[in-house]
Design an enzyme around this catalytic site. Structure first.
Site, PDB file in Angstrom:
ATOM      1  N   CYS A 146      -2.762   3.453   8.919  1.00 23.16           N
ATOM      2  CA  CYS A 146      -4.028   2.730   8.433  1.00 23.16           C
ATOM      3  C   CYS A 146      -5.088   2.156   9.461  1.00 23.16           C
ATOM      4  O   CYS A 146      -5.816   1.745   9.120  1.00 23.16           O
ATOM      5  CB  CYS A 146      -3.519   1.438   7.579  1.00 23.16           C
ATOM      6  SG  CYS A 146      -2.192   0.124   8.304  1.00 23.16           S
ATOM      7  N   HIS A 181       0.950  -1.202  -0.080  1.00 23.07           N
ATOM      8  CA  HIS A 181       0.117   0.218  -0.044  1.00 23.07           C
ATOM      9  C   HIS A 181       0.911   1.285   0.165  1.00 23.07           C
ATOM     10  O   HIS A 181       1.888   1.245   0.718  1.00 23.07           O
ATOM     11  CB  HIS A 181      -0.787   0.068   1.303  1.00 23.07           C
ATOM     12  CG  HIS A 181      -1.905  -0.517   1.412  1.00 23.07           C
ATOM     13  ND1 HIS A 181      -2.674  -1.355   2.420  1.00 23.07           N
ATOM     14  CD2 HIS A 181      -3.122  -0.886   0.325  1.00 23.07           C
ATOM     15  CE1 HIS A 181      -3.848  -1.692   2.038  1.00 23.07           C
ATOM     16  NE2 HIS A 181      -4.136  -1.455   0.784  1.00 23.07           N
TER      17      HIS A 181
END
Ligand code: ARG
Length: 300
Positions: free
Chosen positions: A294, A198
């Site tokens: 996150c 990511h």
């Protein structure tokens, strides 16, 4: 390709941070308690050695401490209830991207997750956004293309600009819709190292001018884009980036960085940039491939 997407520095003609309109800073974060958090199947390289190995009570203590760290930094924390059976829902960055449009409208773009085990997460977030004054926007996709929210779409601090990571969890074509939804340009960055699956694992804006990156996570054209836009680019050491997910730190309003503890080199860079640094322990979540950034969604 839409005029709003930039893939190489030759696309950037006439584009610079100076002519990029301002955008309000986030108003807080949205988090989800780790009530059902587990490592069950291997979705990224971090998870492979940790299936079934989460210490649930420790994870809960670490999450409580993270909430307290955001609040102490002056960042309000809102909560979404955890849905039973959804072991990754604690990573609230991934199932949506919240933001504003130039006219001030608050929008939440709902993700299309790569792994089937995460797809049901979006339901609770859609309901939360609807109750809290956001327009909920959905992606048009043939069912195959994926977009993993603010895991791969990172707002530039204080500017109407998004950075879009692709290669593992998000398809580059999806950023056309992201740019259109928020009426915001997107600079695309190609991720080439599966440990940095990511964008928020290898790219951490510290201030409007400075970013912390793990360079070998990107292809050459993407690194050029980062170097062209940010006047200050600091690099994360391999030990900090891999073992401590240091680029997954969250910086609140270019003032306070909250980061997994022990990332000495990254912390040094942050302090040199004038940031207050708060070190927290997210080790149970690093087993699943996630840390501070996150475990929250920026709200506006
Ligand atoms: N286990 C989760 C997954 O693989 C971790 C997600 C972490 N999120 C992030 N943006 N780095 O999907």
């Amino acid at each position: 390709m839409s005029a709003n997407l930039y893939r190489t520095i030759s696309d950037l003609k006439g584009f610079s941070l100076r002519n990029c309109p301002p955008m309000p800073e986030p108003s807080g974060v949205l988090m989800c308690p780790p009530d059902h958090f587990q490592v069950l199947a291997v979705k990224n390289p971090y998870m492979s050695r940790h299936v079934g190995a989460v210490d649930v009570e420790k994870a809960r203590r670490q999450w409580d401490e993270l909430v307290a760290a955001f609040e102490k930094a002056g960042c309000p924390v809102r909560l979404v209830e955890a849905t039973p059976g959804l072991e990754d829902m604690v990573f609230t960055a991934n199932s949506s991207l919240a933001g504003t449009r130039p006219d001030g409208e608050k929008v939440a773009l709902i993700s299309s997750m790569r792994h089937a085990s995460r797809r049901r997460e979006t339901e609770a977030f859609e309901a939360w956004y609807e109750r809290n004054g956001y327009r909920v926007a959905r992606l048009k996709s043939g069912g195959h293309e994926t977009f993993e929210g603010s895991g791969d779409a990172v707002w530039h601090p204080g500017k109407r600009l998004l950075w879009g990571g692709h290669g593992f969890r998000t398809d580059p074509a999806m950023f056309e819709q992201v740019a259109e939804t928020f009426k915001t340009p997107v600079i695309l960055l190609k991720l080439v190292n599966e440990r940095f699956y990511h964008l928020d694992t290898c790219f951490c804006p510290l201030t409007p001018e400075a970013v912390l990156v793990y360079p070998s996570a990107f292809d050459a054209a993407s690194l050029e884009l980062i170097l062209k836009i940010f006047p200050i680019v600091v690099t994360c050491s391999e030990a900090d980036a891999v073992a401590r997910m240091a680029c997954n730190a969250a910086v609140w309003r270019s003032k306070t960085a909250i980061i997994q503890k022990g990332a000495t080199v990254a912390v040094g860079h942050m302090k040199a940039m004038g940031l207050d640094v708060v070190e927290v322990d997210t080790s149970e979540f690093v087993k699943s491939g996630g840390s501070v950034y996150c475990m929250k969604q920026y709200l506006f």
